[in-house]
Structure formats: structure tokens, C-alpha cells
Design an enzyme around this catalytic site. Structure first.
Site, PDB file in Angstrom:
ATOM      1  N   ASN A   8     -32.757  26.631  60.945  1.00  0.00           N
ATOM      2  CA  ASN A   8     -31.347  26.818  60.567  1.00  0.00           C
ATOM      3  C   ASN A   8     -30.903  25.569  59.829  1.00  0.00           C
ATOM      4  O   ASN A   8     -30.626  24.541  60.447  1.00  0.00           O
ATOM      5  CB  ASN A   8     -30.513  27.038  61.842  1.00  0.00           C
ATOM      6  CG  ASN A   8     -29.031  27.112  61.553  1.00  0.00           C
ATOM      7  OD1 ASN A   8     -28.616  27.198  60.393  1.00  0.00           O
ATOM      8  ND2 ASN A   8     -28.227  27.087  62.608  1.00  0.00           N
ATOM      9  N   TRP A   9     -30.857  25.672  58.501  1.00  0.00           N
ATOM     10  CA  TRP A   9     -30.553  24.488  57.686  1.00  0.00           C
ATOM     11  C   TRP A   9     -29.064  24.177  57.653  1.00  0.00           C
ATOM     12  O   TRP A   9     -28.656  23.187  57.026  1.00  0.00           O
ATOM     13  CB  TRP A   9     -31.087  24.677  56.258  1.00  0.00           C
ATOM     14  CG  TRP A   9     -32.590  24.723  56.167  1.00  0.00           C
ATOM     15  CD1 TRP A   9     -33.480  24.612  57.208  1.00  0.00           C
ATOM     16  CD2 TRP A   9     -33.386  24.896  54.994  1.00  0.00           C
ATOM     17  NE1 TRP A   9     -34.774  24.712  56.752  1.00  0.00           N
ATOM     18  CE2 TRP A   9     -34.744  24.891  55.383  1.00  0.00           C
ATOM     19  CE3 TRP A   9     -33.081  25.072  53.638  1.00  0.00           C
ATOM     20  CZ2 TRP A   9     -35.788  25.038  54.474  1.00  0.00           C
ATOM     21  CZ3 TRP A   9     -34.123  25.220  52.730  1.00  0.00           C
ATOM     22  CH2 TRP A   9     -35.461  25.201  53.143  1.00  0.00           C
ATOM     23  N   LYS A  10     -28.254  25.033  58.264  1.00  0.00           N
ATOM     24  CA  LYS A  10     -26.801  24.834  58.326  1.00  0.00           C
ATOM     25  C   LYS A  10     -26.267  24.485  56.923  1.00  0.00           C
ATOM     26  O   LYS A  10     -26.747  25.037  55.932  1.00  0.00           O
ATOM     27  CB  LYS A  10     -26.460  23.770  59.376  1.00  0.00           C
ATOM     28  CG  LYS A  10     -27.120  24.082  60.728  1.00  0.00           C
ATOM     29  CD  LYS A  10     -26.599  23.268  61.863  1.00  0.00           C
ATOM     30  CE  LYS A  10     -27.334  23.657  63.137  1.00  0.00           C
ATOM     31  NZ  LYS A  10     -26.767  23.079  64.347  1.00  0.00           N
ATOM     32  N   HIS A  94     -23.644  32.333  65.526  1.00  0.00           N
ATOM     33  CA  HIS A  94     -23.969  30.950  65.909  1.00  0.00           C
ATOM     34  C   HIS A  94     -22.740  30.310  66.552  1.00  0.00           C
ATOM     35  O   HIS A  94     -21.599  30.593  66.153  1.00  0.00           O
ATOM     36  CB  HIS A  94     -24.400  30.156  64.673  1.00  0.00           C
ATOM     37  CG  HIS A  94     -25.004  28.835  65.032  1.00  0.00           C
ATOM     38  ND1 HIS A  94     -24.221  27.745  65.359  1.00  0.00           N
ATOM     39  CD2 HIS A  94     -26.283  28.428  65.156  1.00  0.00           C
ATOM     40  CE1 HIS A  94     -25.007  26.728  65.661  1.00  0.00           C
ATOM     41  NE2 HIS A  94     -26.269  27.115  65.547  1.00  0.00           N
ATOM     42  N   GLU A  96     -21.468  27.520  66.206  1.00  0.00           N
ATOM     43  CA  GLU A  96     -20.607  26.793  65.272  1.00  0.00           C
ATOM     44  C   GLU A  96     -19.631  27.740  64.577  1.00  0.00           C
ATOM     45  O   GLU A  96     -18.599  27.290  64.065  1.00  0.00           O
ATOM     46  CB  GLU A  96     -21.478  26.014  64.265  1.00  0.00           C
ATOM     47  CG  GLU A  96     -22.083  24.781  64.919  1.00  0.00           C
ATOM     48  CD  GLU A  96     -23.405  24.322  64.335  1.00  0.00           C
ATOM     49  OE1 GLU A  96     -23.801  24.785  63.256  1.00  0.00           O
ATOM     50  OE2 GLU A  96     -24.064  23.490  65.001  1.00  0.00           O
ATOM     51  N   GLU A 166     -28.909  29.563  72.875  1.00  0.00           N
ATOM     52  CA  GLU A 166     -28.562  28.198  72.484  1.00  0.00           C
ATOM     53  C   GLU A 166     -27.402  27.712  73.340  1.00  0.00           C
ATOM     54  O   GLU A 166     -26.231  28.011  73.029  1.00  0.00           O
ATOM     55  CB  GLU A 166     -28.139  28.167  71.008  1.00  0.00           C
ATOM     56  CG  GLU A 166     -29.243  28.548  70.052  1.00  0.00           C
ATOM     57  CD  GLU A 166     -29.022  27.942  68.669  1.00  0.00           C
ATOM     58  OE1 GLU A 166     -29.973  27.362  68.144  1.00  0.00           O
ATOM     59  OE2 GLU A 166     -27.903  28.019  68.139  1.00  0.00           O
ATOM     60  N   GLY A 172     -27.722  19.783  68.741  1.00  0.00           N
ATOM     61  CA  GLY A 172     -27.504  18.564  67.965  1.00  0.00           C
ATOM     62  C   GLY A 172     -27.291  17.319  68.803  1.00  0.00           C
ATOM     63  O   GLY A 172     -26.737  16.335  68.330  1.00  0.00           O
ATOM     64  N   SER A 213     -31.535  21.137  70.201  1.00  0.00           N
ATOM     65  CA  SER A 213     -32.298  19.881  70.227  1.00  0.00           C
ATOM     66  C   SER A 213     -33.805  20.103  70.347  1.00  0.00           C
ATOM     67  O   SER A 213     -34.501  19.353  71.042  1.00  0.00           O
ATOM     68  CB  SER A 213     -31.798  18.976  71.360  1.00  0.00           C
ATOM     69  OG  SER A 213     -30.435  18.660  71.170  1.00  0.00           O
TER      70      SER A 213
HETATM   71  P1  PGA Z   1     -30.283  21.514  66.736  1.00  0.00           P
HETATM   72  O1  PGA Z   1     -29.485  22.835  66.283  1.00  0.00           O
HETATM   73  O2  PGA Z   1     -31.748  21.866  66.718  1.00  0.00           O
HETATM   74  O3  PGA Z   1     -29.908  20.493  65.719  1.00  0.00           O
HETATM   75  O4  PGA Z   1     -29.820  21.191  68.116  1.00  0.00           O
HETATM   76  C1  PGA Z   1     -29.862  24.112  66.707  1.00  0.00           C
HETATM   77  C2  PGA Z   1     -28.934  25.152  66.162  1.00  0.00           C
HETATM   78  O5  PGA Z   1     -27.724  24.876  66.030  1.00  0.00           O
HETATM   79  O6  PGA Z   1     -29.361  26.273  65.818  1.00  0.00           O
END
Ligand code: PGA
Length: 251
Positions: A8-10, A94, A96, A166, A172, A213
Site C-alpha cells: 500500500n503505497w498510500k 482502510h 486512514e 490492521e 506506521g 508495521s
Molecule cells: P504500515 O502501514 O506497514 O506502514 O504500518 C500498513 C497500512 O496502513 O496498510
């Protein structure tokens, strides 16, 4: 089913940086790799990244999708457009987007149902916040998110669904959930899937992955958790060598 590792490159890479990363991944990935690999760049990078990976085993995914085919929906992207750009998968719900942008269970359901109808395979994200876990609500929250996303959704033939567990507080942070907690939540998700789909579909069309993470060490430690079929990787997925290490460890 094959393990799956999703990057997931966000909003971390502009289109040309995304293409460069995709080129690096194509070079670094072993020719015969036994995990399925998916990268999910931002919308604007899909075309360049799609071109870079077109002769490789890497598949393309988007980070979101809308639930209508076309119309007056400023800023949204239809499933058909994503399919036209070569997407097979799409991340939906997600945290976010749920936390920061007000995405509801109903919206997640609408997106997942429409994506499948239009030939995209959803990666539906579920997971509790820190507060929910500390109030003993993690299991109930994840069960609710999962069943409301998937109720009434049919999977037929080779259609695939990925559930990404998640825990919001582990994203993160450099600090994943413990193996024991991950095992328990994966078991709960597996059971919840059986409330929604027949056993044959759960076994043949649905994979559960962990996100939060993830690095190569976590991938190695979690690789043998029962019913866990891979990882959704954020930060470490935009570093080619780290992502390839995770893929190697996840098998
Ligand atoms: P992360 O993000 O690996 O940076 O914790 C995972 C995600 O948000 O899908």
C-alpha cells in the site's frame, strides 16, 4: 491458496517515483516467486506503474474505488476505470479513510459489492482502534466491520476477496501486534467469514492478511499463523529491498 503480499503505497510516491520503484521491484523479485505480489499506487501513478509491471508477475491494485459506474461524482473513480488501467485488486475501508475521512461500514459495503460486480477483487480492511482494544471491544468491532462489509456479497468462480486485519494503533508505528493477539484476531475473522460465506468459499476464495508495521522480521514470525495468508504492507512497501525481503519471508 497462494500467500499474498500487498504493498500500500498510500500517498507516498508521485507517478515517476512509483514507476521507478516498480522497475526496481521487477528486477529484484525472484523469477519464480511463490507468493502473489500486488502493488497499490495512488490513482495518478496507476498507468505508469501498470506499464512498468505489465510483463512481470506483479499485479496492480488501487487504494480506493467508488460504488457507482459513472455520473456526477466529483473526485471519485469508478471500478470500470480502474479495470481499464489494469487493476485487479482494490483496497477498501482502510483505517486512514474510515478514521480521517468518515468512511462508514455502509460505504465500505457499497464499494466492496460494486467492485466485485465489476471484476475488481476487494482488499477489505478491518481493525480496532487503541481505545476499542483497551475497552475490550476489539473482537466486536472487527466482527461488525467484516459482516457489514460482506453481508449479501457473493463470490463466484475464481473471484477473490482479501480481508486485511490492521489494528489501527499498529499502523506506521514500528510496533506490530503480538503474535498471540494476531492469532486470536485471525481466528475470529475466520469464524466471522464462516457466518457470511459457505466453507468452500472461505477456503477457496478468501484470504486473511495482517497489516500494521510489517517488516521482514514480522513476516517471518507471523508466516505460520493458522489461516493467515500474507500481509498488507505500508511504509516498508515503498523501499524495494525491504518489500522483497518481506515477500521472501512470508512464504
Ligand atoms: P504500515 O502501514 O506497514 O506502514 O504500518 C500498513 C497500512 O496502513 O496498510
Amino acid at each position: 491458496m497462494k500467500k499474498i503480499v500487498i504493498g500500500n503505497w498510500k500517498m507516498m510516491l508521485a507517478p515517476t517515483a512509483g514507476r521507478n520503484l516498480a522497475n526496481d521491484l521487477v528486477k529484484l523479485l525472484p523469477a519464480k516467486n511463490s507468493a502473489e505480489v500486488v502493488v497499490c499506487p495512488s490513482f495518478t501513478a496507476l498507468e505508469l506503474v501498470g506499464e512498468a509491471i505489465k510483463d512481470s508477475q506483479i499485479e496492480l491494485g488501487a487504494q480506493d474505488v467508488f460504488w457507482q459506474d459513472s455520473g456526477a461524482y466529483t473526485g471519485e473513480e469508478s471500478p470500470a476505470s480502474l479495470v481499464e488501467l489494469g487493476c485487479q485488486y482494490v483496497i477498501i475501508g482502510h483505517s486512514e479513510r474510515r478514521q480521517g475521512l468518515g468512511e462508514t461500514d455502509q460505504m465500505v459495503h457499497n464499494k466492496a459489492a460494486t467492485a466485485i460486480e465489476q471484476g475488481l477483487w476487494p482488499i477489505v480492511c478491518v481493525g480496532e482502534t487503541y481505545e476499542e482494544r483497551h475497552n475490550g471491544k476489539a473482537e466486536a468491532v472487527v466482527h461488525r466491520q467484516l459482516t457489514s462489509a460482506l453481508q449479501g456479497v457473493d463470490l463466484v468462480g475464481s473471484e477473490q476477496l482479501v480481508i486485511a486485519y490492521e489494528p489501527v494503533w499498529a499502523i506506521g508505528r514500528g510496533q506490530p501486534i503480538t503474535i498471540a493477539d494476531a492469532q486470536l484476531m485471525v481466528q475470529i475473522i475466520h469464524q466471522a467469514l464462516l457466518d457470511v460465506f459457505p466453507l468452500t468459499i472461505v477456503q477457496g476464495n478468501v484470504r486473511i492478511v495482517y497489516g500494521g508495521s510489517v517488516n521482514a522480521t514480522v513476516a517471518q514470525e507471523f508466516a505460520n499463523i493458522e489461516h493467515l495468508a500474507g500481509f498488507l504492507v505500508g511504509g516498508a512497501s515503498v523501499k524495494a529491498d525491504q518489500f522483497v525481503d518481506i515477500i521472501k519471508q512470508s512464504i
